[in-house]
Motif scaffolding. Structure first.
Motif, short mmCIF file in Angstrom:
data_model
loop_
_atom_site.label_atom_id
_atom_site.label_comp_id
_atom_site.label_asym_id
_atom_site.label_seq_id
_atom_site.Cartn_x
_atom_site.Cartn_y
_atom_site.Cartn_z
N ASN A 9 -11.16 -2.04 -2.21
CA ASN A 9 -9.81 -2.45 -2.57
C ASN A 9 -9.81 -3.66 -3.50
O ASN A 9 -8.90 -3.84 -4.30
CB ASN A 9 -9.00 -2.79 -1.31
N CYS A 10 -10.81 -4.50 -3.38
CA CYS A 10 -10.86 -5.71 -4.20
C CYS A 10 -11.19 -5.41 -5.67
O CYS A 10 -11.10 -6.31 -6.50
CB CYS A 10 -11.88 -6.69 -3.63
N PHE A 11 -11.55 -4.17 -5.97
CA PHE A 11 -11.93 -3.83 -7.34
C PHE A 11 -10.97 -2.85 -8.00
O PHE A 11 -11.35 -2.13 -8.91
CB PHE A 11 -13.36 -3.30 -7.39
N THR B 120 -8.98 2.95 -5.57
CA THR B 120 -8.45 3.29 -4.25
C THR B 120 -7.83 4.68 -4.28
O THR B 120 -8.07 5.51 -3.40
CB THR B 120 -7.40 2.25 -3.82
N ALA B 121 -6.99 4.97 -5.29
CA ALA B 121 -6.31 6.27 -5.37
C ALA B 121 -7.31 7.40 -5.55
O ALA B 121 -7.17 8.47 -4.93
CB ALA B 121 -5.31 6.25 -6.52
N LEU C 173 -4.36 2.15 4.38
CA LEU C 173 -3.70 1.13 5.21
C LEU C 173 -4.01 -0.27 4.71
O LEU C 173 -3.11 -1.11 4.58
CB LEU C 173 -4.16 1.27 6.66
N LEU C 174 -5.27 -0.53 4.47
CA LEU C 174 -5.65 -1.87 3.99
C LEU C 174 -4.93 -2.20 2.69
O LEU C 174 -4.51 -3.33 2.46
CB LEU C 174 -7.16 -1.94 3.80
N HIS D 18 -6.22 -7.08 -10.93
CA HIS D 18 -4.80 -6.95 -10.60
C HIS D 18 -4.59 -6.51 -9.15
O HIS D 18 -3.75 -5.64 -8.86
CB HIS D 18 -4.10 -5.96 -11.55
N VAL D 19 -5.32 -7.10 -8.23
CA VAL D 19 -5.15 -6.83 -6.81
C VAL D 19 -5.06 -8.16 -6.06
O VAL D 19 -5.63 -9.18 -6.50
CB VAL D 19 -6.32 -6.00 -6.24
#
Length: 410
Positions: free
Chosen positions: A131-133, A138-139, A280-281, A309-310
């Motif tokens: 998620n951090c990248f 993620t999608a 969820l995260l 952009h996260v």
């Protein structure tokens, strides 16, 4: 810094399905059957009805308020800051518990018993890193996980069909009671609530006024179909034996004599849990970001990484909280606590949607009434310990905000 709009309709539907067709479909049957007994399909219908009413409220609100934060942002705009805070806080605590349940389910299917806790912790850490990248990663990963999950569920359904032959009738489920059916519906609601992940990412969806409502309805409809099919398969194949099962879908395959397919189901269960945990995260991070922007959570959590952009700090903080729950809680407790927080969240969402009028209205008000009453009934029938723990944590959050407001005034 605003979040980038990179998600299309297919991405949003995949994230919603990844949240709903996840650990719930592999783990929720034992506690739900223990509560609802032979009324499990009625409980499933009630949970789906309440989820649908809540989904229409979320879709209507998201079309007017396409920003990060979901009902936290909607309730602030439609009702006021306190309603927004309570909704956001309930979402964060409920979904952190959901994330822990997802991680535990992954480990239950993927690792020997003695390794389950460290494997669950490693899974959380790995997906926080993903998620951090960036949200597009993620999608993409969520799409892959959803496809693998659906293939595994197809194997379970086929195996259950062969196991349901004459002479293979399982032991009957306990008789149903009204209270038990409602409690079962409250626990099953845990599995349906993933469509909120779509709404919480309103700042990252292209054409949000059109995309978000459509994605919510499509994702929820697909999840309802899957849960009905799997619920019938579990009940017809295992009957009362499912109540004590740690991995009921793997047991369905075993009962059918499909021993060679059991590893496939375990891989699918682990994959589904990872997909739900990933989505969820992502959603919790966006609500945390929105709350931090309004100083309802520590301001340093509002930082958005300029390259990817996260909300990286929020993602890391949430990951640490999920790991803490994995280390101290069990699966049943995590599901009950999660349902408590999420049902209160949707109660406020229905209240906010009820207040909308004119061009903002897309659904009749009676759906918001059904959603709100359903949330109140289901939350009142959850296991007592889960309700007490949830109440205590909600009050803790309210106390934090009162203290913060007093300090700010001074």
């Amino acid at each position: 810094m605003p979040l980038a709009r990179r998600l299309n309709l297919a991405d949003a539907i995949a994230i919603g399905l990844g949240s709903m067709i996840g650990a719930g479909v592999f783990a929720v049957w034992a506690p739900a059957l223990g509560a609802a007994g032979s009324g499990i399909l009625i409980a499933l219908a009630i949970a789906a009805l309440v989820a649908f009413a809540n989904a229409t409220s979320s879709a209507q609100l998201a079309a007017v308020h396409p920003v990060a934060g979901g009902t936290y942002a909607y309730a602030r705009a439609e009702i006021g800051p306190w309603s927004g805070f309570i909704a956001g806080w309930c979402f964060v605590i409920g979904k952190i518990a959901s994330s822990a349940a997802m991680a535990m389910t992954f480990a239950a299917y993927a690792a020997p018993e003695e390794w389950r806790v460290p494997v669950a912790v490693l899974a959380v850490a790995a997906l926080v890193t993903v998620n951090c990248f960036g949200i597009t990663r993620t999608a993409l990963l969520t799409r892959i996980l959803v496809v693998i999950t659906l293939l595994g569920l197809a194997v379970v359904t086929a195996a259950g069909a062969t196991a349901a032959a004459p002479g293979a009738t399982p032991d009957a489920l306990p008789d149903a009671t009204l209270y038990g059916i409602l409690q079962g519906a409250g626990l099953l609601f845990f599995a349906f609530a993933g469509y909120a992940r779509i709404a919480t990412m309103g700042e990252e969806v292209t054409d949000p006024a059109r995309t978000i409502p459509r994605a919510i309805v499509f994702a929820l409809s697909g999840a309802v179909v899957v849960y009905v099919v799997i619920g019938i398969t579990v009940v017809s194949t295992l009957g009362a034996d499912a109540i004590g099962s740690v991995h009921p879908l793997a047991d369905v395959v075993a009962a059918a004599g499909w021993a060679g397919a059991e590893p496939i189901v375990r891989v699918a269960a682990a994959t589904a849990s990872l997909g739900a945990l990933l989505a969820l995260l992502t959603g919790i991070g966006r609500t945390t970001l929105a709350m931090a922007r309004e100083h309802d959570l520590p301001r340093f959590l509002a930082h958005v990484a300029p390259r990817w952009h996260v909300p990286r700090r929020a993602e890391i903080a949430i990951g640490l909280a999920v790991i803490g729950i994995v280390l101290v809680a069990d699966l049943r407790g995590a599901i009950g606590f999660s349902s408590f927080g999420v049902l209160l969240y949707y109660l406020i969402a229905n209240a906010a949607a009820f207040r909308q009028h004119g061009a903002a209205r897309h659904y009749p008000r009676f759906l918001q009434v059904i959603g709100a009453l359903g949330c109140l009934v289901l939350v009142s029938t959850l296991p007592v310990l889960a309700s007490l723990a949830g109440t205590a944590v909600v009050l803790l959050g309210i106390g934090y905000r009162i203290l913060r407001l007093r300090v700010t005034r001074r």
